[in-house]
Design a protein around this motif. Structure first.
Motif, mmCIF file in Angstrom:
data_model
loop_
_atom_site.group_PDB
_atom_site.id
_atom_site.type_symbol
_atom_site.label_atom_id
_atom_site.label_comp_id
_atom_site.label_asym_id
_atom_site.label_seq_id
_atom_site.Cartn_x
_atom_site.Cartn_y
_atom_site.Cartn_z
ATOM 1 N N ASP A 181 0.858 -1.192 0.000
ATOM 2 C CA ASP A 181 0.000 0.000 0.000
ATOM 3 C C ASP A 181 0.894 1.241 0.000
ATOM 4 O OD1 ASP A 181 -2.292 1.532 0.032
ATOM 5 O OD2 ASP A 181 -3.147 0.590 1.805
ATOM 6 N N VAL A 196 -2.146 6.682 4.801
ATOM 7 C CA VAL A 196 -2.593 6.208 3.494
ATOM 8 C C VAL A 196 -3.735 7.041 2.924
ATOM 9 C CG1 VAL A 196 -1.801 3.826 3.857
ATOM 10 C CG2 VAL A 196 -4.137 4.472 4.508
ATOM 11 N N ASP A 197 -4.496 7.699 3.782
ATOM 12 C CA ASP A 197 -5.635 8.489 3.317
ATOM 13 C C ASP A 197 -5.258 9.900 2.877
ATOM 14 O OD1 ASP A 197 -7.551 6.450 3.652
ATOM 15 O OD2 ASP A 197 -7.641 6.873 5.807
ATOM 16 N N ALA A 220 -6.297 11.399 -0.485
ATOM 17 C CA ALA A 220 -7.658 11.916 -0.656
ATOM 18 C C ALA A 220 -7.737 13.419 -0.458
ATOM 19 C CB ALA A 220 -8.605 11.205 0.310
ATOM 20 N N ARG A 245 -4.958 0.795 -5.241
ATOM 21 C CA ARG A 245 -5.453 1.005 -3.875
ATOM 22 C C ARG A 245 -5.534 2.493 -3.551
ATOM 23 N NH1 ARG A 245 -2.324 -3.057 0.178
ATOM 24 N NH2 ARG A 245 -1.178 -3.957 -1.551
ATOM 25 N N ALA A 246 -4.484 3.230 -3.928
ATOM 26 C CA ALA A 246 -4.470 4.673 -3.663
ATOM 27 C C ALA A 246 -5.590 5.374 -4.425
ATOM 28 C CB ALA A 246 -3.113 5.269 -4.028
ATOM 29 N N ALA A 260 -8.366 4.227 -5.319
ATOM 30 C CA ALA A 260 -9.667 3.890 -4.726
ATOM 31 C C ALA A 260 -10.018 4.836 -3.584
ATOM 32 C CB ALA A 260 -9.662 2.449 -4.241
ATOM 33 N N ARG A 261 -9.022 5.500 -2.995
ATOM 34 C CA ARG A 261 -9.264 6.431 -1.885
ATOM 35 C C ARG A 261 -9.520 7.864 -2.369
ATOM 36 N NH1 ARG A 261 -4.549 3.396 0.166
ATOM 37 N NH2 ARG A 261 -5.361 1.951 1.718
ATOM 38 N N ARG A 269 -8.107 0.635 -11.770
ATOM 39 C CA ARG A 269 -8.742 1.952 -11.709
ATOM 40 C C ARG A 269 -8.416 2.769 -12.950
ATOM 41 N NH1 ARG A 269 -12.474 2.223 -7.529
ATOM 42 N NH2 ARG A 269 -11.789 0.612 -6.090
#
Length: 197
Positions: free
Chosen positions: A87, A115-116, A119, A147-148, A150-151, A178
């Motif tokens: 991640d 990780v967020d 956003a 994964r990134a 998706a946020r 994505r």
């Protein structure tokens, strides 16, 4: 389905990586400067307060000029940090001297925003190997950027940096893959959807 079950994806990656290795470094540098100019003049980037970007390696489209230009324009820039599980954490860009060597030959920021943090970016610039005519991005196979992405909130401008011949290629896709909204190359920006206001 994993990449092991999609041999077409692996074969396309191998072909694109081989083509990148043959690219002269002088050409990579010239293309990086041109790509940076296009991005720095894009309305989405001009309006952005925070831009998520990355530090390029090897024959990837270069990002040094881009990072310098974003800084000169007063943008807050966040960069990825690869976590052990694949991640992406994010840290603050504070110049090349504030980067630390990391796994897989990467250079990463030393701070951790979580990780967020991706956003919070108004624009997300990502690496890739190719993109289809409808914005399906092909990465290196680790799933980190899927994964990134998706946020990232809907409506955020996402753009992959590529070489010109890597745009408009048919890309095998899986459910976790994505799409991006644009691709930037030395020739300009290709948008996959409505034009910016």
């Amino acid at each position: 389905m994993s990449d092991r079950q999609l041999p077409a994806k692996t074969a396309l990656r191998d072909q694109l990586l081989a083509a990148r290795r043959r690219r002269p470094l002088l050409e990579v540098g010239e293309a990086a400067r041109a790509t940076a100019e296009h991005l720095l003049h894009a309305p989405e980037v001009r309006r952005a307060a925070t831009v998520a970007a990355y530090v390029s390696t090897g024959a990837e489209p270069g990002t040094s000029s881009l990072l310098a230009g974003l800084t000169a324009a007063g943008k807050r820039v966040v960069l990825p940090r690869l976590l052990p599980d694949g991640d992406l954490d994010w840290g603050t860009w504070r110049g090349e001297t504030a980067l630390a060597p990391a796994r897989m030959g990467l250079l990463e920021p030393v701070d951790s925003l979580g990780v967020d943090a991706v956003a919070t970016a108004d624009v997300v610039l990502v690496p890739g190997l190719a993109v289809s005519a409808d914005g399906m991005r092909l990465g290196r196979g680790g799933g980190s950027y899927d994964r990134a992405l998706a946020r990232v909130p809907a409506g955020t401008w996402t753009c992959v940096l590529l070489h010109e011949e890597e745009v408009g290629i048919e890309v095998p896709a899986e459910p976790h893959d994505r799409r991006v909204r644009a691709a930037a190359t030395a020739a300009g920006i290709t948008r996959f959807g409505p034009a910016p206001a």
